[in-house]
Every structure is written in structure tokens, then in C-alpha cells.
Design an enzyme around this catalytic site. Structure first.
Site, mmCIF file in Angstrom:
data_model
loop_
_atom_site.group_PDB
_atom_site.id
_atom_site.type_symbol
_atom_site.label_atom_id
_atom_site.label_comp_id
_atom_site.label_asym_id
_atom_site.label_seq_id
_atom_site.Cartn_x
_atom_site.Cartn_y
_atom_site.Cartn_z
ATOM 1 N N GLU A 68 0.823 -1.204 0.000
ATOM 2 C CA GLU A 68 0.000 0.000 0.000
ATOM 3 C C GLU A 68 0.864 1.264 0.000
ATOM 4 O O GLU A 68 0.557 2.243 -0.695
ATOM 5 C CB GLU A 68 -0.919 0.001 1.228
ATOM 6 C CG GLU A 68 -1.874 -1.173 1.274
ATOM 7 C CD GLU A 68 -1.341 -2.370 2.047
ATOM 8 O OE1 GLU A 68 -2.146 -3.063 2.681
ATOM 9 O OE2 GLU A 68 -0.118 -2.619 2.001
ATOM 10 N N ASP A 226 24.647 -39.896 -3.049
ATOM 11 C CA ASP A 226 24.537 -38.958 -4.169
ATOM 12 C C ASP A 226 25.482 -37.761 -4.078
ATOM 13 O O ASP A 226 25.673 -37.056 -5.074
ATOM 14 C CB ASP A 226 23.101 -38.433 -4.278
ATOM 15 C CG ASP A 226 22.100 -39.542 -4.570
ATOM 16 O OD1 ASP A 226 22.537 -40.657 -4.920
ATOM 17 O OD2 ASP A 226 20.887 -39.299 -4.448
ATOM 18 N N LEU A 230 22.682 -29.457 -3.737
ATOM 19 C CA LEU A 230 21.382 -28.907 -3.360
ATOM 20 C C LEU A 230 21.312 -27.380 -3.415
ATOM 21 O O LEU A 230 20.496 -26.762 -2.733
ATOM 22 C CB LEU A 230 20.975 -29.378 -1.949
ATOM 23 C CG LEU A 230 20.896 -30.885 -1.738
ATOM 24 C CD1 LEU A 230 20.469 -31.199 -0.317
ATOM 25 C CD2 LEU A 230 19.930 -31.531 -2.728
ATOM 26 N N VAL A 284 12.858 -43.616 2.952
ATOM 27 C CA VAL A 284 12.750 -43.633 4.415
ATOM 28 C C VAL A 284 12.513 -42.236 4.957
ATOM 29 O O VAL A 284 11.630 -42.016 5.800
ATOM 30 C CB VAL A 284 14.022 -44.250 5.039
ATOM 31 C CG1 VAL A 284 13.996 -44.096 6.556
ATOM 32 C CG2 VAL A 284 14.143 -45.727 4.665
ATOM 33 N N ASN A 287 8.986 -40.989 3.869
ATOM 34 C CA ASN A 287 7.922 -41.664 4.616
ATOM 35 C C ASN A 287 7.838 -41.195 6.061
ATOM 36 O O ASN A 287 6.760 -41.209 6.665
ATOM 37 C CB ASN A 287 8.124 -43.183 4.570
ATOM 38 C CG ASN A 287 7.594 -43.796 3.286
ATOM 39 O OD1 ASN A 287 6.740 -43.220 2.624
ATOM 40 N ND2 ASN A 287 8.098 -44.971 2.941
#
Length: 343
Positions: A68, A226, A230, A284, A287
């Protein structure tokens, strides 16, 4: 044509105009997606009595002027006289409290506009209708709920943080057409190998997603297998804070912050104003969030090929509702939302 029909046509026209200007508010608000966090994204448009936009703005950065303020600040000196008959459209209820900036509700009253249109009520505990009430008490009519669903959806992350006292959680994985996230040379094999599931284009979308969120989490096995970075390399924007769930921090790269339980990690993110979290670990880890009901959105990329053996992908929760489905190259990306939290 009778008076009732005339009034109905006028109402329809006003509703259509209100929606048109609110869509512009939403368009402007998205300009704050990088740096408004942990504040909500908000856009504002000031329209003169003859339908001309005389001012507009959005909340660019946390701690700086709200939408605003920027909208009023953009009004030319020659158009100031038009404010008394103007309408201000705001995608989120104007704030009513002092934070890092003064209350926007007071500014609107001071400017003396003729009408205010809000997309939705601010869910933040210190606002929640107080801004609207303050403006109405000053004699300015306020219309609430124009494109309400779209306005709420824009700030779903902010809303979850405000209501749940935790970051908005996105679970993400890629899988084969037969629902495997990693390859094994034989059934029941202990040693598994990563699979190249994303195309060059969908990899770019992954980096875009990272740039849009405050933190990203994997499990220790993903770190070992891996060696992920990231960070954001294929898109523009800030890299998320990188986290790992592990009971032993030894050998974990220095760019990861380690936690040994989900609760402590979520408390840390909330205390440090990380509005959203991507969980990108293995089955894992994923989940562990699904079982606790700790998720707001799930994104699944499915490749077109199958593998004979591998690690099963997580099962979608029963309350996962498909929101969007897109096809890129030969891959499909599905976006699901938690049915319990659909806005």
C-alpha cells in the site's frame, strides 16, 4: 429494463472490474517471491473514479515498505486530488499493527480513498480483521473476498506458518514408470545405484523450486550415495539452507546443518523464519514425514521408463489431492496438495 435489473447489471460490472484489478494485484504481488519472506506477498492497485490506474506497488522486501505504501508513493502529484474518489485494491488485508513499518490501515484512512477492496483476510494473529475494521470505522466501505481463493493460495506458505507454527513442507521425489527411485542389480540387493530420471529441462525446474523455498532436507543415506550440492545453479535466485537428518554428523559436508530428529529441525526453521522446506531425501526420509502427516504439498516427477529391480518410491497419502499435472519431454510432473489444508 426495470430498476432491479439495472442494479444487477451494475453489480455484475462492478464484480468484473473488481476481479480484473485484483488480478493485477496478484500479478504485482508475485514480484516479492524472493525477498518478501517471511512476510506474505502482497500487491496493491489504486484506481481513479474513471477506471484509470493511478498507482500500484508490491511488498518487495521484508522490513521495507508494504504494498500500500509503495502504491500511494507511485501516485503522481497531479493525481493526488483523485484519491478522494479512488478505490484501492489489495490482495491481502492491510495491516493494523506496528511492526518494522507503520500500519497500512492507518495510511489508507489518512489518504481518504473512497473505497477499499481486499482479496482476503490476513490470517496473522495480530491482524485477522482488525485492519478491515479500522478502515470501516473511519467510514470507508471495504469489500472483502474478491478472488479470495487465489489470494489465499498465493500466500499458502505464509498461512501455514501462521497457523501451524512450522514451515510449509514440500515432499519431492522422482521415480520410474514402475515407481522405483533407485536401481538395484537384483531383487533384494543391498547395493543400489542412483537413477538419472530428470531431463535437462526438469532439472532446471528443480533449481527453480529450490530458489523459491527457504530450506531443503535430505537424509544421511542420500548424502552418502549422491553427494548432492542442493544449491541453485540452473536458475536465478537464492539457494535454500541445506539440512540433513542424521544421528552422526561425522563426514557430512560443511554446508549441511545436521539434525537428529524432525521436531528439532522444524523448530529451528520456524524460529529462523524459514517459510518453507523441500524434503528431497530417499523413501525412508520421505515416509517419516508422510507417516507424521507433516506435509502440505507433494511433487512427483515420473520418467517414461521402467527398471526390473529397485527401491520403491513412497506411496501417496490417501489425502493427497491432485492439483496440477504437466508433461515435459517424456516426463510427467504431478503436484498434489494435502486435502486437509486445501484453501
Amino acid at each position: 429494463m426495470d430498476k432491479q435489473t439495472d442494479a444487477s447489471l451494475l453489480d455484475d460490472r462492478r464484480r468484473a472490474l473488481d476481479e480484473m484489478y485484483m488480478r493485477r494485484c496478484l500479478q504485482l504481488a508475485r514480484g516479492g517471491q524472493w525477498y518478501a519472506k517471511p512476510n506474505p506477498m502482497v500487491g496493491a492497485v489504486i484506481v481513479s473514479a474513471d477506471g484509470r490506474i493511478i498507482g500500484e506497488g508490491y511488498h518487495v522486501r521484508c522490513g521495507e515498505a508494504h504494498a500500500e505504501v509503495n502504491a500511494f508513493g507511485s501516485v503522481r502529484a497531479a493525481d493526488e486530488r483523485l484519491l478522494a474518489e479512488a478505490t484501492i485494491y489489495v490482495s491481502l488485508e492491510p495491516c493494523s499493527h506496528w511492526g518494522k513499518t507503520p500500519p497500512c490501515a492507518d495510511l489508507i484512512v489518512k489518504k481518504g480513498v473512497r473505497r477499499v477492496v481486499c482479496g482476503c483476510v490476513d490470517p496473522y494473529a495480530e491482524v485477522r480483521g482488525r485492519g478491515i475494521e479500522r478502515i470501516r470505522q473511519a467510514g470507508i466501505p471495504v469489500t472483502v473476498g474478491v478472488l479470495e481463493r487465489e489470494c489465499l493460495a498465493l500466500n499458502r506458505k505464509f498461512i501455514v506458518v501462521s497457523n501451524e507454527k512450522r514451515p510449509y513442507i514440500i515432499l519431492k521425489w522422482a521415480q520410474t514408470a514402475n515407481h522405483k527411485i533407485a536401481y538395484a542389480r537384483s531383487a533384494g540387493a543391498v547395493d543400489v545405484e542412483p537413477l538419472a530420471l530428470s531431463s535437462s529441462f526438469t532439472k532446471m525446474l528443480v533449481h527453480k523450486l529450490r530458489a523459491e523455498n527457504g530450506a531443503i532436507l535430505v537424509g544421511r543415506e542420500t548424502v552418502n550415495a549422491d553427494h548432492p550440492r542442493l544449491n541453485v545453479r540452473l536458475w536465478s535466485g537464492p539457494s535454500p539452507e541445506r539440512l540433513v537428518l542424521t544421528h552422526n554428523a561425522e563426514g557430512v559436508p560443511s554446508w549441511f546443518k545436521c539434525f537428529d530428529n524432525i521436531g528439532a529441525m522444524l523448530d529451528y526453521l520456524y524460529a529462523n523464519h524459514r517459510q518453507s522446506l523441500i524434503v528431497e531425501g530417499g523413501t525412508v526420509t520421505l515416509n517419516s514425514f508422510i507417516e507424521r502427516g507433516l506435509w502440505d504439498e507433494i511433487r512427483v516427477e515420473t520418467a517414461s521408463f521402467t527398471v526390473p529391480n529397485g527401491v520403491d518410491a513412497p506411496e501417496l497419502p490417501a489425502n493427497a489431492t491432485l492439483l496440477d499435472k504437466k508433461f515435459y519431454d517424456k516426463n510427467t510432473i504431478c503436484q498434489y496438495v494435502n486435502q486437509c489444508q486445501i484453501l
